[in-house]
Design a protein around this motif. Structure first.
Motif, PDB file in Angstrom:
ATOM      1  N   MET A 156     -11.925  21.898 -46.353  1.00  0.00           N
ATOM      2  CA  MET A 156     -11.511  20.494 -46.308  1.00  0.00           C
ATOM      3  C   MET A 156     -12.388  19.642 -45.386  1.00  0.00           C
ATOM      4  O   MET A 156     -13.048  20.144 -44.477  1.00  0.00           O
ATOM      5  N   GLN A 157     -12.359  18.338 -45.640  1.00  0.00           N
ATOM      6  CA  GLN A 157     -12.971  17.340 -44.768  1.00  0.00           C
ATOM      7  C   GLN A 157     -11.882  16.699 -43.915  1.00  0.00           C
ATOM      8  O   GLN A 157     -10.779  16.451 -44.392  1.00  0.00           O
ATOM      9  N   ARG A 158     -12.206  16.438 -42.649  1.00  0.00           N
ATOM     10  CA  ARG A 158     -11.254  15.723 -41.784  1.00  0.00           C
ATOM     11  C   ARG A 158     -11.395  14.221 -41.913  1.00  0.00           C
ATOM     12  O   ARG A 158     -10.502  13.464 -41.544  1.00  0.00           O
ATOM     13  N   GLU A 159     -12.535  13.770 -42.436  1.00  0.00           N
ATOM     14  CA  GLU A 159     -12.805  12.347 -42.544  1.00  0.00           C
ATOM     15  C   GLU A 159     -12.086  11.788 -43.774  1.00  0.00           C
ATOM     16  O   GLU A 159     -12.477  12.047 -44.912  1.00  0.00           O
ATOM     17  N   ALA A 249      -4.842  15.965 -50.856  1.00  0.00           N
ATOM     18  CA  ALA A 249      -4.509  16.058 -49.437  1.00  0.00           C
ATOM     19  C   ALA A 249      -4.252  17.514 -49.050  1.00  0.00           C
ATOM     20  O   ALA A 249      -3.660  18.278 -49.814  1.00  0.00           O
ATOM     21  N   VAL A 250      -4.701  17.882 -47.854  1.00  0.00           N
ATOM     22  CA  VAL A 250      -4.450  19.213 -47.302  1.00  0.00           C
ATOM     23  C   VAL A 250      -3.429  19.071 -46.178  1.00  0.00           C
ATOM     24  O   VAL A 250      -3.571  18.204 -45.305  1.00  0.00           O
ATOM     25  N   VAL A 251      -2.401  19.910 -46.198  1.00  0.00           N
ATOM     26  CA  VAL A 251      -1.322  19.806 -45.212  1.00  0.00           C
ATOM     27  C   VAL A 251      -1.192  21.118 -44.447  1.00  0.00           C
ATOM     28  O   VAL A 251      -1.485  22.193 -44.967  1.00  0.00           O
ATOM     29  N   GLY A 259      -6.316  16.935 -43.662  1.00  0.00           N
ATOM     30  CA  GLY A 259      -7.639  16.800 -44.263  1.00  0.00           C
ATOM     31  C   GLY A 259      -7.532  16.526 -45.746  1.00  0.00           C
ATOM     32  O   GLY A 259      -6.439  16.323 -46.291  1.00  0.00           O
ATOM     33  N   MET A 260      -8.679  16.494 -46.400  1.00  0.00           N
ATOM     34  CA  MET A 260      -8.699  16.312 -47.853  1.00  0.00           C
ATOM     35  C   MET A 260      -9.821  17.140 -48.447  1.00  0.00           C
ATOM     36  O   MET A 260     -10.793  17.480 -47.764  1.00  0.00           O
TER      37      MET A 260
END
Length: 466
Positions: A156-159, A249-251, A259-260
Motif C-alpha cells: 500500500m501507499q500512505r499518500e 482503501a487499506v484498513v 493506506g490505499m
C-alpha cells in the motif's frame, strides 16, 4: 509543433524496435561510450529514454558493466528508474551506493516503492538508510516493514486524500488547492468518520461536477471494497480483478484507514503471481534471468533430487516385472508410452486446477463438480486414445492381446492422471501447502508408477509372451 517534438518519433525509432524493446545496437552504442570513458555521449543517448527503458537498459547490461554505466549516467538515475528496475539488478546498484544516496532515492518514492528498495537490503544497511531518512518517511517505511512480506501492508501507499464526512464539496476543493504537500496522484477521495474509519469514497469527477455547497456525504459512494492490511497480495489482486477496482482503501485491525492500493501496483502483482505459479510447477524457482547463478542452481537442484527419488520409485515398479519383460521384450519399448501419455494428461489437468485455485474459481463449494468434470474428460480421452492406440498396436505387431492390454493401460492411466491432477493440488491446498510448488512432482510419480504397474501387470495377467 516544436522541432523537438517532431524529432521524438525518429529518436524513438533509433532506440526501440517495433515491440518497444531497446535495440541491441543502441545498447551496444551506450556501453561502447561508457567503455571509452565518454560519459557525455552515454548521457546524450540515454537522456531521451523513459525511466522504464533506462531500467531495461541496466537489465540488458552485463553484470560486470552495470557499475560503470551507473557512474556515467548518475544524474539520470532518479527514483522513477529504480522503481521500474528488476529486483536483482536494483539490488546490485543499491549495494554500490552510500546509505544517504539510497535515502535520497527512497524519499522521492511512494512508500510502497521505497519499501521495495529497502526490504531486501542487509539489516545493517537497512538501519543506516533509515537513519538517513526524514523522521516522517522513516516512520512510514518502518511501519510498512513490520507487516508480512507480500501483504497489503507492504504493497500500500500512505499518500492519500481523506476528508471528514461533514465537509461540503467546496471544503474538499479548497483543501486540495490549499495544501501543496498533498499527494498529486489519486483517483478518488476517501471519506472518514471521526475515528478515521472509511465510510465512503468520492471520485474526482463527482467533485468537479457537483456544486460547492453540496455535502460530501450526499455525493460519496458508501459501498466500497476494504482491504485488510495483512491480506496476501495475491488475494488483493483477485479483489481488484473481481470488482474492477481502480483503487481501494487499506484498513488496520481496528478498521482505521492506513493506506490505499492502486491498480498500477496490482497489474504488476497479477503478472508476478501468474509467472510464479508457472515456474513453480516446473521447479525452476523464480525463473529470473538476472537471478544469481548459485541461487538458481540450488533451487533447481533440490527439485531435481526430488524428481530423482520419484523416478527411482517408478523404476522399482518396473523391477517387479523383470520376468515378464524378459519373456516379451516389446513390453519395455511400449511401457514408456503409457506413463508418458498419462504424464501429459495429468499436466493438462494440473495446469487447469492450479490456475482455478489461484483465481478462486475452484472452492470447497464446487470441488466435487470439478472432480466429476475431470473424471469424465479423462474417461472420454482415455477411451478414445486407448481405442486408437490399442487398434494400431494390434495391427502393427499382429498381436490382438498386446493391443487390448496396451489400450486398457492407456485408459486406466488416463483416469489416474485426471484424478491425480485434481485431488493432489486440492489436497495440498487444503493442507496449507502451495499446490503450484509440489503438485507436479506427485502427479508425475502417480502417472509413472501406475502406468508401469498397470501395463506390466495386465501383461502378466494376460500371459503375454513373444
Amino acid at each position: 509543433m516544436s522541432e523537438t517534438e517532431l524529432s521524438q518519433p525518429e529518436a524513438d525509432s533509433q532506440q526501440l524496435d517495433e515491440d518497444d524493446r531497446l535495440k541491441p545496437e543502441f545498447v551496444r552504442a551506450v556501453l561502447d561510450a561508457v567503455e571509452e570513458g565518454d560519459s557525455e555521449a552515454a548521457r546524450a543517448l540515454v537522456e531521451p529514454l523513459h525511466p522504464a527503458d533506462i531500467a531495461d537498459l541496466f537489465e540488458l547490461t552485463p553484470h560486470e558493466e552495470r557499475a560503470a554505466l551507473a557512474k556515467a549516467i548518475t544524474d539520470l538515475l532518479d527514483a522513477d528508474v529504480f522503481a521500474e528496475m528488476n529486483d536483482y539488478v536494483r539490488e546490485d546498484l543499491i549495494d554500490a551506493l552510500e546509505p544517504h544516496q539510497v535515502a535520497d532515492i527512497a524519499s522521492e518514492l511512494d512508500t510502497d516503492d521505497a519499501v521495495a528498495i529497502i526490504e531486501d537490503m542487509e539489516e545493517d544497511d537497512q538501519r543506516a538508510v533509515l537513519r538517513a531518512l526524514d523522521p516522517d518517511d522513516r516512520a512510514a517505511i518502518e511501519e510498512a516493514l513490520s507487516y508480512p512480506e507480500e501483504s497489503a501492508g507492504r504493497l500500500m501507499q500512505r499518500e492519500l486524500i481523506a476528508v471528514p464526512e461533514h465537509w461540503t464539496v467546496g471544503d474538499a476543493i479548497d483543501y486540495l488547492r490549499g495544501h501543496e504537500e498533498l499527494t498529486t496522484d489519486f483517483w478518488e477521495i476517501y471519506v472518514v468518520d471521526p475515528a478515521h474509519k472509511p465510510v465512503g469514497t468520492c471520485q474526482l469527477s463527482w467533485i468537479l461536477r457537483t456544486p460547492r455547497g453540496v455535502a460530501i456525504s450526499d455525493v460519496m459512494k458508501r459501498e466500497q471494497t476494504l482491504i485488510p492490511v495483512d491480506m496476501d497480495q495475491e488475494e488483493v489482486a483477485l479483489r481488484f480483478q473481481k470488482y474492477a477496482l481502480i483503487s481501494a482503501a487499506v484498513v488496520d485491525s481496528g478498521g482505521r484507514l492506513v493506506g490505499m492500493i492502486t491498480v498500477d501496483d496490482v497489474v504488476h502483482i497479477i503478472s508476478e503471481e501468474a509467472g510464479e505459479d508457472i515456474l513453480r510447477l516446473s521447479g525452476a524457482g523464480e525463473g529470473d534471468i538476472n537471478e544469481p547463478i548459485r541461487l538458481t542452481v540450488r533451487t533447481r537442484f533440490v527439485w531435481l533430487v526430488i524428481n530423482l527419488g520419484t523416478a527411482l520409485l517408478a523404476a522399482s515398479v518396473v523391477g517387479l516385472f523383470e520376468a515378464e519383460i524378459a519373456k516379451f521384450a516389446l513390453l519395455a519399448a511400449l511401457m514408456g508410452i503409457v506413463s508418458g501419455m498419462g504424464g501429459n494428461a495429468g499436466t493438462q489437468t494440473l495446469a487447469v486446477v492450479v490456475r482455478a485455485l489461484a483465481t478462486n474459481q475452484l472452492t470447497s463449494s464446487n470441488t466435487t463438480r470439478m472432480i466429476t468434470r475431470e473424471f469424465m474428460i479423462a474417461l472420454a480421452n482415455g477411451m478414445l486414445l486407448g481405442l486408437l492406440i490399442g487398434c494400431g498396436t494390434g495391427l502393427i505387431y499382429g498381436n490382438l492381446s498386446l493391443g487390448i492390454v496396451f489400450g486398457l493401460s492407456i485408459l486406466i492411466n488416463n483416469l489416474v492422471a485426471g484424478l491425480s491432477g485434481v485431488l493432489i493440488p486440492v489436497g495440498l491446498e487444503r493442507a496449507g501447502v502451495d499446490p503450484a510448488v509440489s503438485s507436479a512432482v506427485f502427479v508425475t510419480m502417480m502417472t509413472d508408477c501406475m502406468g508401469f504397474f498397470t501395463f506390466l501387470g495386465l501383461a502378466m495377467l494376460w500371459g503375454l509372451s513373444a
